[in-house]
Design a protein around this motif. Structure first.
Motif, PDB file in Angstrom:
ATOM      1  N   CYS A  39       0.837  -1.200   0.000  1.00  7.78           N
ATOM      2  CA  CYS A  39       0.000   0.000   0.000  1.00  7.78           C
ATOM      3  C   CYS A  39       0.881   1.263   0.000  1.00  7.78           C
ATOM      4  CB  CYS A  39      -0.866  -0.039   1.247  1.00  7.78           C
ATOM      5  SG  CYS A  39      -2.075   1.288   1.373  1.00  7.78           S
ATOM      6  N   ASP A  41       0.523   3.612   1.948  1.00  9.02           N
ATOM      7  CA  ASP A  41       0.514   4.108   3.323  1.00  9.02           C
ATOM      8  C   ASP A  41       1.918   4.508   3.800  1.00  9.02           C
ATOM      9  OD1 ASP A  41       0.511   3.965   6.315  1.00  9.02           O
ATOM     10  OD2 ASP A  41      -1.583   3.451   5.981  1.00  9.02           O
ATOM     11  N   GLY A  64      -4.230   0.603  -1.059  1.00 11.88           N
ATOM     12  CA  GLY A  64      -4.862  -0.696  -0.845  1.00 11.88           C
ATOM     13  C   GLY A  64      -4.144  -1.879  -1.441  1.00 11.88           C
ATOM     14  N   HIS A  98      -1.589  -4.443   5.038  1.00 14.23           N
ATOM     15  CA  HIS A  98      -1.117  -3.978   6.351  1.00 14.23           C
ATOM     16  C   HIS A  98      -2.282  -3.638   7.272  1.00 14.23           C
ATOM     17  CE1 HIS A  98      -2.006   0.387   5.894  1.00 14.23           C
ATOM     18  NE2 HIS A  98      -2.038   0.043   4.613  1.00 14.23           N
ATOM     19  N   CYS A 101      -5.424  -0.454   7.360  1.00 14.23           N
ATOM     20  CA  CYS A 101      -5.343   0.096   5.996  1.00 14.23           C
ATOM     21  C   CYS A 101      -6.563   0.984   5.711  1.00 14.23           C
ATOM     22  CB  CYS A 101      -5.269  -1.052   4.980  1.00 14.23           C
ATOM     23  SG  CYS A 101      -5.138  -0.466   3.278  1.00 14.23           S
ATOM     24  N   GLY A 102      -6.298   2.237   5.374  1.00 21.61           N
ATOM     25  CA  GLY A 102      -7.391   3.190   5.124  1.00 21.61           C
ATOM     26  C   GLY A 102      -8.241   2.791   3.931  1.00 21.61           C
TER      27      GLY A 102
HETATM   28 ZN   LIG Z   1      -3.245   0.817   3.197  1.00 26.69          ZN
END
Ligand SMILES: [Zn+2]
Length: 234
Positions: A39, A41, A64, A98, A101-102
Protein backbone atom coordinates in the motif's frame (compact mmCIF):
# COMPACT_ATOMS: atom_id res chain seq x y z
CA UNK A 1 8.64 21.01 2.47
CA UNK A 2 11.93 22.36 3.80
CA UNK A 3 12.29 19.14 5.73
CA UNK A 4 12.14 17.14 2.49
CA UNK A 5 14.71 19.31 0.71
CA UNK A 6 17.02 19.34 3.71
CA UNK A 7 16.67 15.58 3.69
CA UNK A 8 18.09 15.40 0.16
CA UNK A 9 21.10 17.48 1.15
CA UNK A 10 21.60 15.26 4.16
CA UNK A 11 21.37 12.16 1.96
CA UNK A 12 23.98 13.53 -0.45
CA UNK A 13 26.38 14.50 2.33
CA UNK A 14 26.10 11.36 4.41
CA UNK A 15 23.94 8.38 3.43
CA UNK A 16 25.01 8.46 -0.23
CA UNK A 17 28.69 8.61 0.63
CA UNK A 18 28.37 5.69 3.01
CA UNK A 19 27.04 3.51 0.20
CA UNK A 20 28.78 5.17 -2.69
CA UNK A 21 30.13 1.92 -4.11
CA UNK A 22 26.66 0.39 -4.09
CA UNK A 23 25.14 3.41 -5.83
CA UNK A 24 27.92 3.39 -8.45
CA UNK A 25 27.10 -0.24 -9.16
CA UNK A 26 23.35 0.46 -9.24
CA UNK A 27 24.01 3.28 -11.68
CA UNK A 28 24.76 0.59 -14.25
CA UNK A 29 21.61 -1.49 -13.71
CA UNK A 30 19.41 -3.40 -11.30
CA UNK A 31 18.90 -7.01 -10.39
CA UNK A 32 16.27 -6.99 -7.64
CA UNK A 33 15.49 -10.01 -5.48
CA UNK A 34 11.73 -9.68 -5.58
CA UNK A 35 8.69 -7.65 -6.55
CA UNK A 36 7.11 -6.20 -3.42
CA UNK A 37 3.51 -5.01 -3.83
CA UNK A 38 2.16 -2.98 -0.96
CA UNK A 39 0.00 0.00 0.00
CA UNK A 40 1.04 3.64 -0.41
CA UNK A 41 0.51 4.11 3.32
CA UNK A 42 3.30 6.27 4.75
CA UNK A 43 3.83 3.92 7.68
CA UNK A 44 5.21 1.13 5.52
CA UNK A 45 8.85 1.11 4.54
CA UNK A 46 9.43 -2.07 2.50
CA UNK A 47 13.21 -1.82 2.60
CA UNK A 48 13.23 -1.26 6.34
CA UNK A 49 10.76 -4.08 6.91
CA UNK A 50 12.75 -6.58 4.85
CA UNK A 51 16.15 -5.12 5.74
CA UNK A 52 17.03 -4.78 2.09
CA UNK A 53 19.27 -2.29 0.32
CA UNK A 54 18.54 -0.03 -2.63
CA UNK A 55 18.42 -2.22 -5.73
CA UNK A 56 17.06 -5.27 -3.92
CA UNK A 57 13.30 -4.69 -4.08
CA UNK A 58 11.24 -3.74 -7.11
CA UNK A 59 8.31 -2.00 -5.47
CA UNK A 60 4.76 -1.43 -6.66
CA UNK A 61 2.57 0.69 -4.41
CA UNK A 62 -0.92 2.12 -4.55
CA UNK A 63 -3.85 2.70 -2.22
CA UNK A 64 -4.86 -0.70 -0.85
CA UNK A 65 -2.17 -2.72 -2.66
CA UNK A 66 -4.64 -3.48 -5.43
CA UNK A 67 -3.97 -5.29 -8.68
CA UNK A 68 -6.67 -4.70 -11.28
CA UNK A 69 -7.41 -7.91 -13.20
CA UNK A 70 -6.19 -8.08 -16.79
CA UNK A 71 -8.14 -5.86 -19.14
CA UNK A 72 -7.70 -4.43 -22.59
CA UNK A 73 -6.73 -0.93 -21.47
CA UNK A 74 -3.32 0.33 -20.36
CA UNK A 75 -2.68 -0.52 -16.71
CA UNK A 76 0.27 0.64 -14.65
CA UNK A 77 0.08 -2.33 -12.30
CA UNK A 78 0.07 -4.88 -15.11
CA UNK A 79 2.95 -3.09 -16.87
CA UNK A 80 4.99 -3.05 -13.67
CA UNK A 81 4.39 -6.74 -12.99
CA UNK A 82 5.20 -7.64 -16.59
CA UNK A 83 8.44 -5.66 -16.49
CA UNK A 84 9.43 -7.30 -13.21
CA UNK A 85 8.93 -10.79 -14.56
CA UNK A 86 9.99 -10.48 -18.18
CA UNK A 87 12.74 -7.89 -18.10
CA UNK A 88 14.12 -8.36 -14.61
CA UNK A 89 13.48 -12.10 -14.31
CA UNK A 90 11.99 -11.77 -10.83
CA UNK A 91 10.79 -15.07 -9.37
CA UNK A 92 9.11 -13.99 -6.14
CA UNK A 93 6.17 -11.62 -5.73
CA UNK A 94 5.11 -10.46 -2.28
CA UNK A 95 1.63 -8.99 -1.92
CA UNK A 96 1.77 -7.25 1.43
CA UNK A 97 -1.32 -5.72 3.00
CA UNK A 98 -1.12 -3.98 6.35
CA UNK A 99 -3.00 -3.31 9.58
CA UNK A 100 -5.35 -0.32 9.78
CA UNK A 101 -5.34 0.10 6.00
CA UNK A 102 -7.39 3.19 5.12
CA UNK A 103 -8.34 1.85 1.70
CA UNK A 104 -9.68 -1.42 3.09
CA UNK A 105 -11.39 0.45 5.91
CA UNK A 106 -13.04 2.43 3.09
CA UNK A 107 -14.19 -0.82 1.51
CA UNK A 108 -15.68 -1.98 4.80
CA UNK A 109 -17.39 1.39 5.28
CA UNK A 110 -18.75 1.18 1.73
CA UNK A 111 -20.01 -2.38 2.29
CA UNK A 112 -21.77 -1.49 5.53
CA UNK A 113 -23.39 1.50 3.86
CA UNK A 114 -21.81 4.06 6.18
CA UNK A 115 -20.54 7.52 5.32
CA UNK A 116 -16.79 8.05 5.04
CA UNK A 117 -15.47 10.94 7.14
CA UNK A 118 -13.04 12.59 4.78
CA UNK A 119 -15.50 14.02 2.24
CA UNK A 120 -16.27 12.73 -1.25
CA UNK A 121 -13.59 10.54 -2.85
CA UNK A 122 -15.10 9.27 -6.11
CA UNK A 123 -11.74 8.08 -7.46
CA UNK A 124 -11.07 6.05 -4.33
CA UNK A 125 -14.57 4.59 -4.37
CA UNK A 126 -14.13 3.59 -7.98
CA UNK A 127 -10.67 2.11 -7.36
CA UNK A 128 -12.05 -0.02 -4.53
CA UNK A 129 -14.02 -2.08 -7.03
CA UNK A 130 -10.78 -4.06 -7.40
CA UNK A 131 -10.58 -4.67 -3.65
CA UNK A 132 -11.99 -7.64 -1.82
CA UNK A 133 -13.80 -9.29 -0.18
CA UNK A 134 -17.13 -8.38 -1.72
CA UNK A 135 -19.76 -6.38 0.14
CA UNK A 136 -21.98 -9.38 0.90
CA UNK A 137 -19.18 -11.24 2.66
CA UNK A 138 -18.25 -8.16 4.70
CA UNK A 139 -21.87 -7.66 5.75
CA UNK A 140 -22.19 -11.32 6.66
CA UNK A 141 -19.05 -11.25 8.83
CA UNK A 142 -19.70 -7.87 10.46
CA UNK A 143 -21.83 -9.04 13.38
CA UNK A 144 -19.73 -12.13 14.04
CA UNK A 145 -16.33 -10.43 14.09
CA UNK A 146 -16.79 -6.88 15.38
CA UNK A 147 -15.00 -3.88 13.85
CA UNK A 148 -11.31 -4.70 14.52
CA UNK A 149 -11.41 -8.34 13.51
CA UNK A 150 -13.60 -7.49 10.54
CA UNK A 151 -10.98 -5.07 9.26
CA UNK A 152 -8.20 -7.63 9.74
CA UNK A 153 -10.30 -10.23 7.95
CA UNK A 154 -10.95 -7.82 5.05
CA UNK A 155 -7.24 -6.90 4.83
CA UNK A 156 -6.28 -10.59 4.57
CA UNK A 157 -9.02 -11.42 2.10
CA UNK A 158 -8.05 -8.41 0.01
CA UNK A 159 -4.48 -9.70 -0.28
CA UNK A 160 -5.79 -13.09 -1.44
CA UNK A 161 -8.04 -11.41 -4.00
CA UNK A 162 -5.07 -9.52 -5.43
CA UNK A 163 -3.15 -12.79 -5.71
CA UNK A 164 -6.02 -14.11 -7.86
CA UNK A 165 -5.98 -10.94 -9.96
CA UNK A 166 -2.23 -11.29 -10.50
CA UNK A 167 -2.87 -14.68 -12.07
CA UNK A 168 -4.97 -13.10 -14.81
CA UNK A 169 -1.85 -11.45 -16.27
CA UNK A 170 -0.26 -13.32 -19.20
CA UNK A 171 3.25 -12.64 -17.84
CA UNK A 172 2.29 -14.22 -14.50
CA UNK A 173 0.58 -17.18 -16.16
CA UNK A 174 3.62 -17.72 -18.32
CA UNK A 175 6.04 -17.63 -15.38
CA UNK A 176 3.81 -19.95 -13.33
CA UNK A 177 3.56 -22.31 -16.30
CA UNK A 178 7.34 -22.51 -16.43
CA UNK A 179 7.54 -23.06 -12.69
CA UNK A 180 9.45 -19.83 -12.30
CA UNK A 181 7.30 -17.84 -9.92
CA UNK A 182 6.17 -17.89 -6.32
CA UNK A 183 3.53 -15.56 -4.94
CA UNK A 184 3.56 -14.74 -1.23
CA UNK A 185 0.44 -13.29 0.47
CA UNK A 186 1.56 -11.27 3.50
CA UNK A 187 0.09 -8.85 6.05
CA UNK A 188 2.28 -6.46 8.04
CA UNK A 189 1.15 -5.21 11.41
CA UNK A 190 2.42 -1.68 11.88
CA UNK A 191 2.27 -1.31 15.66
CA UNK A 192 4.07 -4.57 16.48
CA UNK A 193 6.27 -5.21 13.43
CA UNK A 194 4.68 -8.66 13.03
CA UNK A 195 4.25 -10.18 9.61
CA UNK A 196 1.79 -12.96 8.86
CA UNK A 197 1.75 -15.05 5.71
CA UNK A 198 -0.96 -17.24 4.32
CA UNK A 199 -0.11 -20.81 5.27
CA UNK A 200 -0.24 -22.77 2.09
CA UNK A 201 -1.81 -25.86 3.61
CA UNK A 202 -4.06 -24.43 6.31
CA UNK A 203 -5.22 -21.50 4.17
CA UNK A 204 -5.03 -19.03 7.01
CA UNK A 205 -2.64 -16.26 7.93
CA UNK A 206 -0.02 -17.38 10.44
CA UNK A 207 3.12 -15.76 11.85
CA UNK A 208 5.91 -15.75 9.30
CA UNK A 209 7.98 -18.30 11.23
CA UNK A 210 5.03 -20.73 11.34
CA UNK A 211 3.53 -20.37 7.88
CA UNK A 212 4.42 -22.79 5.16
CA UNK A 213 4.91 -21.11 1.84
CA UNK A 214 4.35 -22.62 -1.53
CA UNK A 215 7.60 -23.55 -3.07
CA UNK A 216 6.45 -22.91 -6.58
CA UNK A 217 3.10 -21.36 -7.29
CA UNK A 218 2.35 -23.59 -10.26
CA UNK A 219 2.30 -26.66 -8.06
CA UNK A 220 -0.21 -25.16 -5.67
CA UNK A 221 -2.88 -26.90 -7.71
CA UNK A 222 -1.48 -30.37 -7.15
CA UNK A 223 -2.93 -31.61 -3.86
CA UNK A 224 -0.99 -34.90 -3.70
CA UNK A 225 2.38 -33.25 -3.73
CA UNK A 226 1.63 -30.51 -1.23
CA UNK A 227 3.88 -31.88 1.50
CA UNK A 228 6.90 -32.02 -0.72
CA UNK A 229 6.37 -28.62 -2.11
CA UNK A 230 5.96 -26.46 0.93
CA UNK A 231 8.63 -24.86 3.01
CA UNK A 232 8.51 -22.82 6.15
CA UNK A 233 9.83 -19.30 5.78
CA UNK A 234 12.68 -19.88 8.19
ZN1 LIG B 1 -3.24 0.82 3.20
Amino acid sequence: MTRIIQGVFGFQKKAFLEKEDLFQKLGKGQSPLALFITCSDSRINPNLLTQTEPGELFILRNAGNLIPPASTGPCGEEATVEYALVQLGIKDIFVCGHSKCGAIQGLVTQALGKESHGGPMPAVENWLKFAGPNHDIIKEKAAELGPDKLLTFAIEQNVLKQVIHLQTYPAVQNALGKNQLRIHPWVYRIDTGDVTAEDYERKEFLPLDKARRQKWAEQAHSQETVHHLTDVYI
